[in-house]
Design an enzyme around this catalytic site. Structure first.
Site, mmCIF file in Angstrom:
data_model
loop_
_atom_site.group_PDB
_atom_site.id
_atom_site.type_symbol
_atom_site.label_atom_id
_atom_site.label_comp_id
_atom_site.label_asym_id
_atom_site.label_seq_id
_atom_site.Cartn_x
_atom_site.Cartn_y
_atom_site.Cartn_z
ATOM 1 N N GLU A 104 0.728 -1.163 -0.010
ATOM 2 C CA GLU A 104 -0.146 0.009 -0.027
ATOM 3 C C GLU A 104 0.859 1.275 -0.091
ATOM 4 O O GLU A 104 0.601 1.989 -0.661
ATOM 5 C CB GLU A 104 -0.838 0.119 1.328
ATOM 6 C CG GLU A 104 -2.261 -0.977 1.003
ATOM 7 C CD GLU A 104 -1.948 -2.206 1.406
ATOM 8 O OE1 GLU A 104 -0.748 -2.581 1.775
ATOM 9 O OE2 GLU A 104 -2.880 -3.145 1.208
ATOM 10 N N HIS B 43 -10.112 -5.177 10.900
ATOM 11 C CA HIS B 43 -10.888 -5.025 9.509
ATOM 12 C C HIS B 43 -12.254 -4.503 9.402
ATOM 13 O O HIS B 43 -12.865 -4.616 8.766
ATOM 14 C CB HIS B 43 -10.835 -6.433 8.661
ATOM 15 C CG HIS B 43 -9.519 -6.950 8.362
ATOM 16 N ND1 HIS B 43 -8.800 -7.615 9.591
ATOM 17 C CD2 HIS B 43 -8.776 -7.098 7.281
ATOM 18 C CE1 HIS B 43 -7.689 -7.916 8.938
ATOM 19 N NE2 HIS B 43 -7.642 -7.590 7.671
#
Length: 324
Positions: free
Chosen positions: A60, A129
């Site tokens: 990322e 998450h």
């Protein structure tokens, strides 16, 4: 009027913009051959090829940085995070590069980049998450922060975000991807920073955004049976923020409940409450109230997750407390 899912509306917006502007490309993990972790980029690799729909490794910080660099030299990247939880790995690129580049360069480097992907809480994804980060990014000057609740808004706001010359954080609720709604068949865009009164009412204003709008809508329908008239203001954009729309509604109903999926401490709802008390204090008949996620990391267990999340029952209970 077409009926599209939230994910189809996002896909349509990207496809239409990429067809018109060859400088736009999409990059992220699984956006190409897998067609997106949530299938938002379905069919785009076949349509635009590997030069414009680019699969990346799990990196990322790397691909967010490539996006920033390419925006500096004239491209218009759309960077997809499989989930906004993974954006934490790239947060230095987002905050220290994307948000500040235009300012630090004296306007020499506009930053027409969209960071988008699945966000929000719920779905039994556990503590790492299942998090709502819009308050974090809305804290940063230089970024625009968008959180649509409906397919129509997702379509119109994503088109405006892609066309904007500033870095935009576009948070899509992963719980909403399958939700269907009407989207006009003709092309349109929605200005960033413009809230919408989704439901008119006279007794109390609910201010909300993203998935929490659904809780507000269901609660309003339930209370309507008792003759209680709820106004729902969907912000859609947190930065820029439509302060005028908030204050107009407060002056009309004199009571406010803010619903957000994030944690309560330093949440975006606290900023809204401050703005209301500063600019419309004399119009309030009750302190501004909030329904938020509980102040704990999200649980995986279904029963604990239900207890942690904002929900319709908590919203109705809070409204009854305000109105009694």
């Amino acid at each position: 009027m077409a009926i599209l899912t939230y994910r189809e509306a996002l896909n349509r917006a990207m496809v239409e913009e990429m067809e018109k502007d060859p400088s736009i490309y999409l990059m992220g993990e699984e956006v190409g051959h897998y067609q997106g972790a949530y299938k938002v980029s379905q069919g785009m690799l076949e349509r635009f090829g590997e030069a414009r729909v680019i699969d990346t490794p799990i990196s990322e910080n790397g691909f967010a940085g490539v996006g920033v660099g390419s925006a500096m030299v004239g491209l218009r990247p759309i960077i997809e995070f499989m989930t906004w939880n993974f954006s934490l790995v790239a947060i230095d690129q987002i905050i220290n590069s994307a948000a500040k580049m235009n300012y630090m360069s004296g306007g020499q480097f506009p930053m027409p980049i969209v960071f988008r992907g699945a966000g929000g809480v719920g779905g039994r994804l556990g503590a790492q998450h299942s998090q709502a980060f819009e308050s974090w990014y809305a804290h940063v000057p230089g970024l625009k922060v968008i959180a649509p609740a409906t397919p129509k808004d997702a379509y119109g706001l994503l088109k405006s975000s892609i066309r904007d010359n500033n870095p935009t954080i576009f948070i899509e609720s992963e719980v909403l991807y399958g939700v269907k709604g009407e989207v006009p068949e003709e092309e349109f865009s929605i200005p960033l920073g413009k809230a919408e009164v989704k439901r008119k009412g006279t007794d109390l204003t609910i201010v909300t955004w993203s998935r929490a709008f659904l809780f507000a809508e269901e609660a309003a329908k339930e209370l309507e049976k008792e003759g209680i008239s709820i106004e729902i203001l969907d912000l859609r954009s947190l930065r820029p923020l439509d302060e005028t729309a908030i204050l107009e509604s407060v002056k009309k109903t004199n009571k406010v409940l803010i619903i957000e999926e994030g944690w309560p401490v330093a949440g975006f709802g606290a900023q809204i409450a401050y703005l209301i008390q500063k600019n419309a204090f004399d119009y309030l008949d009750h302190p501004v109230e909030r329904v938020t996620q509980r102040d704990v990391p999200m649980s995986y267990a279904a029963n604990l997750e239900r207890e942690t999340l904002p929900n319709v029952e908590r919203v109705i209970q809070s409204i009854r407390e305000i109105l009694k």
